[in-house]
Design a protein around this motif. Sequence first.
Motif, PDB file in Angstrom:
ATOM      1  N   GLN A 146       2.256   7.095   2.859  1.00  0.00           N
ATOM      2  CA  GLN A 146       1.697   8.111   1.950  1.00  0.00           C
ATOM      3  C   GLN A 146       0.360   7.652   1.372  1.00  0.00           C
ATOM      4  OE1 GLN A 146       3.281  10.840   2.246  1.00  0.00           O
ATOM      5  NE2 GLN A 146       5.149   9.967   3.095  1.00  0.00           N
ATOM      6  N   ALA A 147      -0.330   6.827   2.132  1.00  0.00           N
ATOM      7  CA  ALA A 147      -1.679   6.414   1.745  1.00  0.00           C
ATOM      8  C   ALA A 147      -2.688   7.247   2.548  1.00  0.00           C
ATOM      9  CB  ALA A 147      -1.855   4.925   2.003  1.00  0.00           C
ATOM     10  N   VAL A 148      -3.979   7.022   2.289  1.00  0.00           N
ATOM     11  CA  VAL A 148      -5.010   7.927   2.809  1.00  0.00           C
ATOM     12  C   VAL A 148      -6.012   7.150   3.669  1.00  0.00           C
ATOM     13  CG1 VAL A 148      -6.861   9.520   2.121  1.00  0.00           C
ATOM     14  CG2 VAL A 148      -4.788   9.322   0.723  1.00  0.00           C
ATOM     15  N   ILE A 183       0.856  -1.200   0.000  1.00  0.00           N
ATOM     16  CA  ILE A 183       0.000   0.000   0.000  1.00  0.00           C
ATOM     17  C   ILE A 183       0.884   1.239   0.000  1.00  0.00           C
ATOM     18  CG2 ILE A 183      -1.624   1.292   1.469  1.00  0.00           C
ATOM     19  CD1 ILE A 183      -2.714  -1.658   2.120  1.00  0.00           C
ATOM     20  N   GLY A 184       0.594   2.165  -0.900  1.00  0.00           N
ATOM     21  CA  GLY A 184       1.457   3.331  -1.043  1.00  0.00           C
ATOM     22  C   GLY A 184       0.727   4.565  -1.527  1.00  0.00           C
ATOM     23  N   VAL A 236       0.647  14.146  -0.238  1.00  0.00           N
ATOM     24  CA  VAL A 236      -0.326  13.435  -1.074  1.00  0.00           C
ATOM     25  C   VAL A 236      -1.466  14.364  -1.506  1.00  0.00           C
ATOM     26  CG1 VAL A 236      -1.982  11.518  -1.076  1.00  0.00           C
ATOM     27  CG2 VAL A 236       0.198  11.264   0.075  1.00  0.00           C
ATOM     28  N   LYS A 237      -1.879  15.204  -0.573  1.00  0.00           N
ATOM     29  CA  LYS A 237      -2.973  16.128  -0.879  1.00  0.00           C
ATOM     30  C   LYS A 237      -2.443  17.293  -1.733  1.00  0.00           C
ATOM     31  CE  LYS A 237      -6.759  18.582   1.434  1.00  0.00           C
ATOM     32  NZ  LYS A 237      -7.839  18.189   0.531  1.00  0.00           N
ATOM     33  N   GLU A 238      -1.283  17.770  -1.336  1.00  0.00           N
ATOM     34  CA  GLU A 238      -0.737  18.926  -2.064  1.00  0.00           C
ATOM     35  C   GLU A 238      -0.378  18.559  -3.502  1.00  0.00           C
ATOM     36  OE1 GLU A 238       2.285  20.462   0.603  1.00  0.00           O
ATOM     37  OE2 GLU A 238       0.765  20.780   2.157  1.00  0.00           O
ATOM     38  N   VAL A 280      -7.335   3.500   2.411  1.00  0.00           N
ATOM     39  CA  VAL A 280      -7.500   2.402   3.362  1.00  0.00           C
ATOM     40  C   VAL A 280      -8.674   2.761   4.266  1.00  0.00           C
ATOM     41  CG1 VAL A 280      -6.424   1.093   5.219  1.00  0.00           C
ATOM     42  CG2 VAL A 280      -5.036   1.870   3.293  1.00  0.00           C
ATOM     43  N   ILE A 281      -9.685   1.929   4.236  1.00  0.00           N
ATOM     44  CA  ILE A 281     -10.894   2.219   5.011  1.00  0.00           C
ATOM     45  C   ILE A 281     -10.778   1.610   6.405  1.00  0.00           C
ATOM     46  CG2 ILE A 281     -13.405   1.912   5.126  1.00  0.00           C
ATOM     47  CD1 ILE A 281     -13.414   1.779   2.072  1.00  0.00           C
TER      48      ILE A 281
END
Length: 447
Positions: free
Chosen positions: A148-150, A124-125, A392-394, A130-131
């Motif tokens: 760096q996952a969400v 996962i990257g 990740v967001k930016e 990921v819930i």
Amino acid sequence: MSHRQPKNRLNRRDFVRQGSSAVALGMFLSNGIFNPATAEESFKLAIDGGPKAVTAEAGSGERWGEPELRQLQEMLNQSTLFYWGGPQTALLKKRFQEVCPVKYVQTCSSGTAALHIAVASAGIGLGDEVITSPVTDIGTVIGVIYQQAVPVFADLGPATFNLDPADVERRITPRTRAIIAVHLMGNPCDMEALRQIADRHKLVLIEDCCQAWGAKYRGKPIGTIGDFACFSLQNSKHVTCGDGGVVGTNSDQYGPNIQRFGDKGYDRTRGLGLEVFATNYRMSEPQAAVAAAQLTRLEAIAQKRSRLGNLLTEIISGCPGIIPHQVHPQDRAVYWFYMFRLKLDELRCNRSQFVRALQAEGVPANGGYIGKPLYGEPVFQKHAFFAGHWPVKEMGLTKMDYTQHRCPEAEAILATCVRLPITEFMEEDYIRQVGAAIRKVAKYYAA
Ligand SMILES: Cc1ncc(COP(=O)(O)O)c(C=O)c1O
């Protein structure tokens, strides 16, 4: 002989309905006759000067001692204290596999580490979603964020306090890669539903068993239904070595990765170069020695806590204003804590009044669990995970905006839950008194 009961004698069902507090409060005379003289006074809350419902001691006992000492002495005779090739690590792994039969096992420094190793081992990257649950320790998602996952938070069952599979499925997007099922307070998640969702959408299913040592889902050891099992050995857990963790998997695809991701990327079996980038999450032999000895205590701890928690549920079921901890009858919940909810619309008090009244009765209860759902914490609200930034967001790899994230049931749970300790040192009589105290306070405040 008349079949009619004297007015002041309760039958068994009436007795349970009246609240078994009656026993604790001396509302029965020695011949079993209900004593109305004490009854009225007994229902006077302790906070208002009435008698305490809980007079028994909560009990205490040894969490570690001889077995741990023996194991540590054995360890001190070794020529190495390093995990690789270490006899204590080998023993811990073997005993872990008796509790959670999985093919690959890696010991590590914490539950957080176990979860990070699982997430990294599953590949996962960047930007992967990921819930998981928003009502958990931050350790559930630290690894996700470091990869760096969400983290995407799904809502919970109102009384299981675990992921609601329907809401999990609603939150799946093309970027979703995994689900982390948190068995909160040692209560198994609905693993059948989550396994089906994971299989249908080709997702990795990770079990956060940090609070669930010894729990069973439909008779199966917790950790054996998901693709990864992650356990914590931190001090407050059922078994401990101060701090530590274990991660396991049955997957031949991911299994060989867990050693490398726990050990700076080194593959110690094959001695290859650094093919993956990872941090040092190793557990040393002294910790493994203590943890291995602790596992010999686990089954008794799990059985006792399960019995006591279920007993409390039995006693407070049907009580006005109370939603007991909901556990599937075929599961073994191991009650890291016991958590129940207040139906505040049925009570003439707020949670702090209820909790203060319970404390006065002698119950070491607390209102709430974590202060906020994880997404409500400042670091999430500001999207400021890495030196004030979230790359990740930016970089536009996620549209996640935690200021807009909502899990209404999770928020309601945190606003209405009451938590109290269950330990293996408590006796049934004590739990009966705790139950009686809850009933007494709830009845008093019932609208
Ligand atoms: C549900 C859950 N997940 C993860 C963790 C993290 O474990 P540790 O504190 O060992 O890092 C904890 C610890 O409290 C936990 O309760």
